[in-house]
Design an enzyme around this catalytic site. Sequence first.
Site, PDB file in Angstrom:
ATOM      1  N   GLU A 133     -21.804  70.447-105.153  1.00 24.01           N
ATOM      2  CA  GLU A 133     -22.976  70.071-104.424  1.00 24.01           C
ATOM      3  C   GLU A 133     -22.674  70.495-102.836  1.00 24.01           C
ATOM      4  O   GLU A 133     -21.648  70.037-102.692  1.00 24.01           O
ATOM      5  CB  GLU A 133     -23.423  68.689-104.550  1.00 24.01           C
ATOM      6  CG  GLU A 133     -24.909  67.902-103.857  1.00 24.01           C
ATOM      7  CD  GLU A 133     -25.313  66.813-104.447  1.00 24.01           C
ATOM      8  OE1 GLU A 133     -25.382  66.749-105.441  1.00 24.01           O
ATOM      9  OE2 GLU A 133     -25.666  66.047-103.456  1.00 24.01           O
ATOM     10  N   ASP A 135     -24.637  69.723 -99.002  1.00 29.17           N
ATOM     11  CA  ASP A 135     -25.741  69.078 -98.493  1.00 29.17           C
ATOM     12  C   ASP A 135     -25.960  69.107 -96.968  1.00 29.17           C
ATOM     13  O   ASP A 135     -24.912  68.999 -96.340  1.00 29.17           O
ATOM     14  CB  ASP A 135     -25.850  67.514 -98.801  1.00 29.17           C
ATOM     15  CG  ASP A 135     -25.744  67.318-100.326  1.00 29.17           C
ATOM     16  OD1 ASP A 135     -26.275  67.859-101.204  1.00 29.17           O
ATOM     17  OD2 ASP A 135     -25.098  65.952-100.747  1.00 29.17           O
ATOM     18  N   GLU A 137     -28.233  66.557 -94.918  1.00 26.11           N
ATOM     19  CA  GLU A 137     -29.063  65.397 -94.911  1.00 26.11           C
ATOM     20  C   GLU A 137     -29.407  64.536 -93.680  1.00 26.11           C
ATOM     21  O   GLU A 137     -28.551  64.439 -92.717  1.00 26.11           O
ATOM     22  CB  GLU A 137     -28.412  64.423 -95.938  1.00 26.11           C
ATOM     23  CG  GLU A 137     -27.676  64.884 -97.321  1.00 26.11           C
ATOM     24  CD  GLU A 137     -26.913  64.017 -97.842  1.00 26.11           C
ATOM     25  OE1 GLU A 137     -27.097  63.812 -99.249  1.00 26.11           O
ATOM     26  OE2 GLU A 137     -25.902  63.360 -97.188  1.00 26.11           O
TER      27      GLU A 137
END
Length: 313
Positions: A133, A135, A137
């Site tokens: 993953e 990200d 955020e």
Amino acid sequence: MVPALSNAQPSPGYWPSSKFGTIEFSRGYRNLWGPQHQKVEQNSLTIWLDSSSGSGFKSNSAFRSGYFSAAIKLHPGYTAGVITSFYVRISRLLFLSCFELDIVFVNLLIYFFVVLLVIKLSNNEAHPGNHDEVDIEFLGTTPGKPYNLQTNVYIRGSGDGRIIGREMKFHLWFDPTANFHNYAILWSPNEIIFFVDDIPIRRYKRKIDSTFPLRPMWAYGSIWDASSWATEDGKYKADYHYQPFVGKYTNFKLSGCSDNAPASCRPVSASPNPSGGLSSEQYSALQWAQNYLVYDYCKDSNRDHSQTPECYA
């Protein structure tokens, strides 16, 4: 709230967001859940969370590499526990798509009293318990405090079970609730570069194969409650008296090699050099952005760095 620094934003000398075409949301995504909390108008997406539900969406294709971008405007005021996100996940399926597409991957997650905005690349559905993953955020906040923009990379299950994150957090040099700003991830076989308004803020190189995501990923978007951790490690919870929590997206972009593109597919570049990397001006802009760095996992003395060998490779 914007941190006060005297040095002005530099020019990166190259603007990758202008090099890739915009695509309609419906061409790149489909609703995943909460369709009643998602609205598409003139190539703009609004997604929201209230006490009844959030919402999520998923890209139509998986990719081996690419440029993932969207212009996003965050919810103002009290957003603790709310996460707004944009991300890509690794896919277990194959797609008969062209080797170069213009698609945007957006993930909006919203939590109680904490807002997290994420651009996320992930393969959780393809590799449950062992996923990769990437990200961006936005962690929600309380009035008078700035949003935290958190970048993160999980490798082969480091985001499952006992979490081993590779977080770097930034404050921004502007108010992300006042206007739309462009957030992007460039994921190539050699590095991951995170951008804010074409300013590179983080460069994660492929130093060790075991600490770099190499499997195909999808893009997801969602808005949901992350009260347990999003704002000041869960200190502040989402308060539905402030509902709905809204995230707005536009200018969706992606260009890259699809999951089943031929081996000859060449990864896209976000610099003047077709082979990738950063120009000297982009590198200077990257160094400038470190003025806004507020957390670096490699410099955290409380972390077990035997689990993050890339910090010293």
